[in-house]
Scaffold this motif. Structure first.
Motif: not given
Length: 235
Positions: A41-57
């Motif tokens: 559940e923690s991994a899936f939550k981190a996955f969802s949160e990070q994919l919604n962030q803007k891409a960084v170099p």
């Protein structure tokens, strides 16, 4: 005390010990599945949160969290490309194409360019190449978990081109980012299917936890019911 009563008493104590042993096992298994459920559940939550962030170099000075979306540029080293075996796409078995990329800083990082069918391991490696020279693409950071055991099977498969597990030792040029893999979101090669391997939720482990918990409750209940029924029997 009669011989029959002594025998019954011994059986009762033996059964009690057996019940206690299995009770401990069931509780430990339920607790283990509870931990696995929280991890997923923690991994899936981190996955969802990070994919919604803007891409960084992609940069060594940036915190490379799991599932962070990055933009990266560099030159692929196709000569040292490997095929990671036993990877799935829907119901099909195949390989993930792992290619070292020399970044603009001169450091190498492993890039998962996507999935190919199993039969493609016999094709000429050139059919999997992207364009030559500088490439720019978007990817997702994956942190490679540390080895859990000192004893592991062979790294390579039937040939040196095929690897059985993701390990930076298969890519000697990778030094700065040994525990980092970039999963490309798109591929410039039409023969490669690029997609992000999403983490599973904890639903399956939740079901397992419930199963072991129910067994941990049922077992002592049955034992108590058995004792009660024996005591009610006439002498």
């Amino acid at each position: 005390m009669s011989v029959a009563k002594k025998t019954t008493s011994k059986i009762s104590y033996s059964l009690l010990i057996l019940v206690l042993v299995f009770e401990v096992i069931f509780i430990k298994l339920a607790y283990w599945q509870y931990g696995r459920m929280n991890e997923k559940e923690s991994a899936f939550k981190a996955f969802s949160e990070q994919l919604n962030q803007k891409a960084v170099p992609f940069d060594k000075n940036v915190e490379l969290k799991d599932w962070k979306v990055v933009t990266i540029s560099g030159v692929f080293d196709y000569e040292n490309e490997k095929l990671l075996q036993n990877r799935h796409y829907k119901t099909y078995v195949g390989y993930r194409v792992i290619t070292p990329l020399m970044t603009d800083d001169g450091d190498y990082v492993m890039v998962d360019r996507g999935w190919i069918p199993k039969s493609w391991d016999r094709e000429n490696p050139e059919v999997l190449e992207d364009k030559k020279g500088q490439v720019n693409f978007t990817g997702v950071v994956r942190n490679i978990p540390p080895k859990k055991t000192f004893i592991e099977g062979p790294l390579y498969g039937v040939t040196k081109r095929v690897i059985k597990r993701l390990d930076s030792t298969a890519f000697p040029m990778v030094s700065e980012y040994k525990n980092i893999l970039i999963q490309a979101t798109t591929s410039g090669n039409q023969n490669i299917r690029s997609f992000i391997e999403k983490p599973q939720t904890g639903a399956m482990h939740s079901e397992y936890m419930l199963t072991w918990s129910c067994l941990a409750l049922i077992l002592p209940t049955l034992y108590i019911a058995l004792l009660y029924s024996r005591r009610r029997k006439p002498e």
